[in-house]
Design an enzyme around this catalytic site. Structure first.
Site, PDB file in Angstrom:
ATOM      1  N   THR A 342      37.696  41.137  45.332  1.00 31.82           N
ATOM      2  CA  THR A 342      38.420  41.303  46.587  1.00 31.82           C
ATOM      3  C   THR A 342      37.426  41.485  47.712  1.00 31.82           C
ATOM      4  OG1 THR A 342      40.078  42.622  47.768  1.00 31.82           O
ATOM      5  CG2 THR A 342      38.668  43.799  46.217  1.00 31.82           C
ATOM      6  N   HIS A 394      37.529  53.700  32.826  1.00 30.50           N
ATOM      7  CA  HIS A 394      36.537  54.429  32.039  1.00 30.50           C
ATOM      8  C   HIS A 394      36.944  54.568  30.568  1.00 30.50           C
ATOM      9  CE1 HIS A 394      32.906  56.488  31.633  1.00 30.50           C
ATOM     10  NE2 HIS A 394      33.033  57.456  32.535  1.00 30.50           N
TER      11      HIS A 394
END
Length: 423
Positions: A342, A394
């Site tokens: 993006t 994560h």
């Protein structure tokens, strides 16, 4: 015979659509395969066409949320435009006009019928959805615009060429005998109004997915900065030859996309995803490119980007951007990506923490390029610098993998010859 027109299946994950607008109105005579309405799902806009010629009878209204298979309208099959009125049988034959008079009357009748038809059709003076949006932004009344589309419909090009009304100059006051000054008007602090709009299906889906990502992933962001001077020098040197040979400009997105695909080969976990209790790794890179479209954020996908050249990537980006702008992206073109890029820099963003595009596990954020003083070989120099951000899940991507991935992207961008040599 009445034929029902229903909401067609538009994708496995889509269960309902919104009736965005009627192109034809109730009672209009339509032809087979003619577009009669626009449907909007949570991912794209679709055209609803007539499956048979006849007279349209609307069932649903604009703004209605309809499940797949719901009846949108019906068509009275076989209906046709009204025939010309028959000549009365009791007409006096002795009063028949001459041949010349009959021809003139026929010409006048045909011309009058055409003019009435043109003025009375629904399309005449009616803007298309894209044209209506442009006219609203300009503050132009559609009735003041001449439509050049089919049946006098106002097209997007008509709207783009329309001029916003200019305020007429205030008339000069006539010289009069001074009168007593009126009492001062009360101070108005401003027109305090509110406007309410129903959320589109696309906006509602984006909102739900973003909240779900924040709640269901262990999202973390790592940052770095890139010296963009090598790429900028390379573009300045070859951009004219590149465009002449490939027919497309050489932008930054192709370099970033290529760098990401190379880094994913070394750190495949960054392009993986979680499905149930399994981690799915891909040996290909389908790169999603976030694009701001008229109806909201869309993320079309460049398939097998790892096998494309810089020119191939630029052509794919250009084609998808045009489709996004015109709301012509298909569901297939917006699903199945393995990693997202993006670019908030086009809007002036210096730094941000982009949100992961689920079910993907990572997203790279580009930002604006600012000249800043940096230390190079012990000397302070001015360089065009860009902050880059990698948000990742994560749960499956460790700190070592995320940081190493972003450092590899930085290395490839600061030495773009590596992209060509694969080192």
């Amino acid at each position: 015979m009445s034929l029902e027109i229903k909401v067609p299946p538009v994708g496995e994950s889509i269960t309902e659509v919104t009736l965005a607008s009627w192109i034809k109105k109730d009672g209009d005579v339509v032809q087979m395969d003619e577009v009669i309405a626009e449907l909007e799902s949570d991912k794209a806009t679709f055209e609803l066409t007539a499956t048979e010629a006849g007279t349209l009878k609307t069932v649903a209204k604009e703004g209605d949320v309809l499940p797949i298979g719901a009846v949108v309208c019906t068509i009275e099959a076989g209906a046709a435009a009204p025939a010309a009125k028959a000549t009365p049988a009791a007409a006096d034959k002795t009063a028949e006009p001459t041949k010349e008079e009959a021809q003139e009357e026929e010409k006048l009748a045909v011309a009058t019928e055409k003019e009435i038809s043109k003025q009375s059709t629904y399309a005449s003076g009616t803007p298309s959805p894209a044209a209506a949006k442009i006219l609203a932004e300009k503050g132009v009344d559609p009735s003041s615009v001449n439509g050049n589309g089919v049946g006098g419909r106002i097209t997007k090009e008509d709207a783009l060429n329309a001029q916003a009304p200019t305020a007429a100059p205030a008339p000069k006051p006539a010289a009069t005998t001074p009168a007593a000054a009126p009492a001062p008007a009360p101070i108005n602090p401003g027109d305090r109004t509110e406007k309410r709009e129903k959320m589109s299906s696309l906006r509602k889906t984006v909102a739900k997915r973003l909240v779900a990502v924040k709640n269901e992933t262990a999202m973390l962001t790592t940052f770095n900065e890139v010296d963009m001077q090598p790429i900028m020098e390379l573009r300045a040197k070859y951009k004219e030859k590149f465009k002449e040979k490939h027919g497309v400009g050489l932008g930054f997105m192709s370099f970033f996309t290529k760098a990401v695909t190379e880094a994913l080969k070394e750190w495949p976990a960054v392009g993986a995803r979680i499905e149930g209790e399994e981690v799915v790794y891909s040996n290909y890179a389908d790169i999603s490119i976030a694009v701001s479209a008229p109806k909201g954020l869309v993320v079309p996908v460049i398939r097998n980007a790892e096998s494309l050249s810089l020119a191939g990537i630029e052509k794919a980006v250009a084609a998808l951007a045009i489709k996004a702008r015109d709301n012509k992206l298909s569901l297939e073109e917006m699903t199945g990506g393995t990693f997202t890029i993006t670019n908030g820099g086009v809007f002036g963003s210096m730094m941000s923490t982009p949100i992961i595009n689920s079910p993907q596990s990572a997203i790279l954020g580009m930002h604006n390029i600012i000249e800043r003083p940096v230390a190079v070989n012990g000397q302070v120099v001015i360089r065009p610098m860009m902050y880059v951000a990698l948000s990742y899940d994560h749960r499956i991507i460790d700190g070592r993998e995320s940081v190493s991935f972003l450092v590899r992207v930085k290395q490839l961008l600061e030495d773009p010859t590596r992209l060509l040599l694969g080192v």
